[in-house]
Enzyme design. Structure first.
Site, short mmCIF file in Angstrom:
data_model
loop_
_atom_site.label_atom_id
_atom_site.label_comp_id
_atom_site.label_asym_id
_atom_site.label_seq_id
_atom_site.Cartn_x
_atom_site.Cartn_y
_atom_site.Cartn_z
N CYS A 1 -14.77 93.29 82.75
CA CYS A 1 -13.76 93.17 81.70
C CYS A 1 -13.78 94.34 80.72
CB CYS A 1 -13.95 91.85 80.94
SG CYS A 1 -15.62 91.62 80.28
N LYS B 1 -21.59 75.62 83.76
CA LYS B 1 -20.65 75.51 84.88
C LYS B 1 -20.28 76.92 85.34
CE LYS B 1 -17.28 74.46 87.71
NZ LYS B 1 -16.91 75.88 88.00
N GLU C 1 -4.64 93.13 83.01
CA GLU C 1 -5.95 93.34 83.60
C GLU C 1 -5.87 93.16 85.12
OE1 GLU C 1 -10.42 92.20 82.21
OE2 GLU C 1 -9.04 90.52 82.43
N GLU D 1 -15.05 85.04 75.32
CA GLU D 1 -15.12 86.45 75.69
C GLU D 1 -14.16 86.62 76.85
OE1 GLU D 1 -15.38 89.58 77.56
OE2 GLU D 1 -17.25 88.79 78.40
#
Length: 489
Positions: A294, A184, A393, A260
């Protein structure tokens, strides 16, 4: 070979067939122009159910999980077919993900495709059985054999920032290990995944149901993979907030969850480093793919005595990088993926100023870009590591510079984060570098520009940056179960 470029809309891959979505189609948008470039199949709940059922049947009723040589051949076929279509895939990736052309020759496309060869090799060369020898527990002489086997059906949920790299980092090892898969992808980059589905269906011998690809405008449809008892493992890459929800969903059936997640990595410049070179690299790297990675080092830690000089060098570097058309081979910093993401970055810049930070350069939309979700490379100074922009972030071309007092303080600041995904250390003294790298709690570290990314190198993080490792032997083994068989000797 037929073209991968959709003329009207892409298709789902379910049970070996390319099919339309039950909920029609949804638009895919070029982030560099804000133009609709086409439509993708919009899957509904029934499509996801069918994909899971197909994957379950393919695992339970075929020899896919046991025929290591066949899996290796199929992965090699996939790599070869993708390489034959690489220019079309490049065009899709630039248009849909806003990925700079230069990156498609590396981690945005060609690198991950080539890495499928490593996965194919693992399928054939991995030591699937280990003889543990003979022991006599409770006086019964027994020969023990340790066997590694596929987990079963894997649900893979992936983001938009590096769609091919992350899709293949899940698909390759999962298939090499003998699993079947439901992928997905993010709604922002459906064509990147659908094109791979077309290659699998038309140019490989991968059996029906082994790989299923579900594109959807519904961000929540992937959650079905986390709770469905027919799925044995969920492999997720994305935000830490969503990762927590994935982990909670997986807990309902106690399925394995690989995660992750986010990062807020530190770039540590020691006082014996070449300050200009190190700071220049830090500023440059935060602009690559508009900072949408990331593992990008977004906190620049410099000795307090060199703080003003570091700010000056970083500002000069950032101001010299002009966001541009990702189709231009010279572009380093392309657009953000969407209007939503640009608005998110702009909110963080407002927060930085409200909390006393100083925007040294950047902070706005480029004057020469009337269309596209662009934002200027930005340097934020005069904030502490406790500030919002130093802890959360941002996922944009934004660098925060923070002073420190001595090596121990640099380690402390680097570790003072909920994340622990990556990092960088620059210096001259090997003993000091070793002490710092041993002290920083993070999954990957670059020293003086060393590159840790490779098919055979595990990637993942400490703390809230995730659970488990992707790529390398460690990443491959995430997709395996361990079985111990004892024979009476």
């Amino acid at each position: 070979m037929s073209s991968l470029l959709p003329t009207a809309e892409s298709r789902l891959l379910i049970g070996g067939k390319l099919v339309p979505g039950a909920d029609g189609v949804f638009d895919t948008v070029n982030p560099a122009t804000e133009e609709i470039i086409g439509q993708a199949a919009n899957a509904g709940g029934a499509d996801m159910d069918a994909a899971i059922a197909a994957a379950r049947t393919a695992f339970d009723d075929t020899d896919w999980s046991r025929d290591h040589a066949f899996r290796a051949r199929c992965l090699e076929q996939l790599r070869t077919a993708l390489q034959a279509h690489v220019d079309e895939l490049r065009e899709i990736t630039i248009a849909e993900a806003g990925a700079p052309t230069m990156l498609t020759r590396g981690p945005q496309l060609e690198g991950p495709v080539a890495d499928l060869g490593y996965c194919a090799s693992l399928a054939e060369t991995y030591n699937w059985e280990t003889d543990l020898g003979i022991a006599e527990p409770m006086g019964i002489k027994s020969r023990r054999v340790l066997r590694r086997e596929a987990i079963g059906v894997v649900g893979a949920i992936t983001p938009w920032n590096f769609p091919h790299q992350i899709n293949f980092a899940k698909l390759g090892p999962a298939l090499a290990a003998g699993n079947t898969l439901v992928l997905k992808p993010a709604p922002d980059t459906p064509w990147c995944a659908a094109a791979v589905g077309a290659v699998i269906a038309e140019h490989t011998d991968i059996p029906p149901g082994v790989v299923n690809i579900i594109t959807s405008a519904d961000h929540t449809i992937g959650a079905r993979l986390t709770v469905d008892p027919r799925v044995d493992m969920v492999s997720f890459t994305g935000s830490t907030l969503t990762g927590k929800a994935v982990m909670a969903g997986a807990a309902t059936t106690l399925k394995k969850a690989f995660l992750e997640l986010g990062g807020k990595s530190a770039f540590i410049v020691l006082d014996d480093a070449n300050l200009a070179a190190a700071v220049g690299v830090a500023a440059f790297s935060v602009c690559v793919h508009a900072g949408q990675g990331c593992a990008i080092t977004t906190r620049l830690l410099v000795p307090r005595a060199a703080y003003d000089d570091a700010v000056q060098v970083a500002a000069a570097t950032l101001s010299g990088i002009v966001p541009g058309d990702p189709a231009d081979p010279r572009t380093i910093c392309g657009p953000l993926i969407s209007q939503r993401q640009r608005a998110r970055v702009e909110r963080y810049l407002e927060i930085a100023v409200a909390e006393g930070g100083r925007i040294v350069t950047g902070g706005g939309r480029p004057a020469n870009r009337e269309r596209g979700y662009y934002i200027e490379p930005t340097l934020i100074a005069d904030v502490a590591n406790t500030s919002t922009v130093a802890r959360e972030e941002i996922f944009g071309p934004v660098l925060v510079v923070i002073p420190y007092d001595g090596d121990d303080d640099a380690i402390r600041i680097a570790n003072d984060s909920p994340y622990g995904l990556s990092g960088s250390v620059w210096g001259s003294d090997p003993d000091r570098i070793r002490r710092v790298t041993e002290g920083v709690r993070t999954g990957t570290l670059s020293v003086n520009g060393g590159i840790w990314y490779s098919a055979d190198a595990p990637f993942g993080g400490y703390k809230q940056s995730g659970i488990g490792r992707e790529m390398g032997i460690a990443g491959f083994e995430e997709y395996l179960e361990t079985k111990l068989i004892a024979y009476q000797a």
